[in-house]
Design a protein around this motif. Sequence first.
Motif, mmCIF file in Angstrom:
data_model
loop_
_atom_site.group_PDB
_atom_site.id
_atom_site.type_symbol
_atom_site.label_atom_id
_atom_site.label_comp_id
_atom_site.label_asym_id
_atom_site.label_seq_id
_atom_site.Cartn_x
_atom_site.Cartn_y
_atom_site.Cartn_z
ATOM 1 N N LEU A 295 45.028 45.476 39.642
ATOM 2 C CA LEU A 295 43.641 45.052 39.073
ATOM 3 C C LEU A 295 43.656 45.715 37.281
ATOM 4 N N LEU B 145 46.112 46.398 35.407
ATOM 5 C CA LEU B 145 47.437 45.825 34.887
ATOM 6 C C LEU B 145 46.535 44.488 34.282
ATOM 7 N N ALA B 146 45.725 43.809 34.950
ATOM 8 C CA ALA B 146 45.259 42.564 34.574
ATOM 9 C C ALA B 146 44.204 42.563 33.485
ATOM 10 N N VAL B 147 43.462 43.741 33.388
ATOM 11 C CA VAL B 147 42.294 43.821 32.517
ATOM 12 C C VAL B 147 42.991 44.317 31.042
ATOM 13 N N PRO B 148 42.556 43.318 30.142
ATOM 14 C CA PRO B 148 42.860 43.638 28.580
ATOM 15 C C PRO B 148 42.038 44.794 28.207
#
Lengths: 314, 289
Positions: A138, A140-143
């Motif tokens: 998760l 990794l996916a959050v800018p």
Amino acid sequence: MALFTLRRLVIFVVSLWAASVIVFALLSVLPGDPASVILGTQATPESLASLRAELGLDRSVVAQYLEWSGDLLRGDLGTSYINRLSIGGQIVDRLSVTIPLAVMGIALAVLVAVPAGVLAAARHRKTADTVISTLSQLGLAVPAFWAGLVFVTFLAVRWRIFPAGGFPGWSDDFLGSLKALVLPAVSLALVQGAILSRYVRSAVLEVMNEDFIRTARAKGLTRTEALWRHGLRNAAIPVVTILGLQLAALLAGTVVIESVFVLPGLGNLLLQAISRRDLLLVQGAAFVIAAIILLVNLVIDLSYPLIDPRVRRR
Amino acid sequence: MTGPLQDVGRSSGGRQRWRRANLVVGLVLVGIVVVTAVVSFFWTPFDPEQVTVADRFFGVGEAGHWLGTDQLGRDIVSQLMVGSRNTLFVGVLAVGIAIVVGIPLGGLAAVRRGWVEELVMRLSDLMFAFPAVLLAILLVGALGPSTRSAMIAIGLAYVPIVARVTRGAALPVLERDFALAARSYGRGRAFIFVRHVLPNIASVLIVQATVLFALAILAEAALSFLGIGTQPPTPSWGRSLNDAQTFISVAPTLALWPGLAIALSVLGFNLLGDGLRDALDPRLEIGRT
């Protein structure tokens, strides 16, 4: 050992030179005339010609590069032709925000990711591993800049625990300055920590399969003891390598995060320079960022022999 | 061949289900983004560029706007739908650039060895000093801000990654018997690389491309957020977040939706990459404990 250091130093110097060529070439050789970019729609043929002469653009590209790189060797990045300030001075000023921010970001990432990655590897395929792996997926996916915006919404605007942005300055308000960097550093650490924990986990898992761990277990050490005594140090090399690459990502990340939190750092300077068409400043700041990344990777390469004695004998 | 032989090397059922879950969830998320982008060409709930200032900052579900409206009264769902086109477009072209430049470079390094390999590897080390954002800022300085500058910068920044992965995967394949045999009856190096090596490293490259796609989505969002990527009026998730920042004290939820869209797409491509890795590369399964 001496040969390893010497070889690495030579590569570093050549890379610095090549980086200066790349930075210069991107802004000078690509189609597009800086003078007309600076003057925009108000350009007349006369004003264009006089600005080109002032910027030295009427000379050959090679002559321009030699002058810029000659000054660079003397530590002189030139003077901005927009605000007439020393470019080196402006960059050093801004680094006093960006470097502490990057260091806090990577320190937080290491503090969270290394124990998390080791725990996930030690508890391989158990609940802790699943939870940590899911969280890192998760993360990794959050800018990072979106995380920053969410933090600002809740921790700054709604609950007023941290400042929403701005930077008081180290000499005026040291604690306030430190506080201003907390949320930006956490936003950066979130993503980098997620990446790092995955590498730590797989590095430790790999090491735990090695013969020397089996030997240690055979001698009667528990899995945890073997991990602490022999595993961690051997897992360190790939992790340290990734840290070097992460620093590049982190420095790039500061450009965006500084924009979210309105911090007067190097990234902010770069963006201002772009919007003011201050291309000499863009050139200088971009070179400094690339040089910092190259320097950190040099330091990391030179640290291998300290972490792993086997490298010394190569 | 029935019985115990089939069980050799097979991992536990739970673990396999877990891995298949990665692939399925990844495929579903990526599928949603792709379908949304395609549908947005034919239909959106409202005109995404329709500015109605009187309708601004509508909440979720208000006046038929599923997720409300932004600071100009534009429908958020419609904006997000059209924004997904931009995300996919930039991703495809950026990863395309990285692949078209990176695979031949990595292949060259693997096939030629010697100083060519050294040169390619040192160049790729050097390019690591230029993250996508930095390259983009330099390109914007030269070419002006645009989706094109962002795409080229992101693509170039990923070239060294593709080159390294290609070389790393190609080297062991070049030592295999069939590659040596092709060499022994006089096939050229380029022929061997394309005909014998590429098919054998395709799975590694597909996985890498998927992961890079996720990174490209993040990079494009960051660049558009900074105002140096996609320019108005083209809807872009990153730029919507920039707009949302301005109004964060008035309408805090405005920043929620584009961020979620980015995060779910990135998660989708990352999971797809992980799932494909497990599905395509059985060797990794053996190496893993």
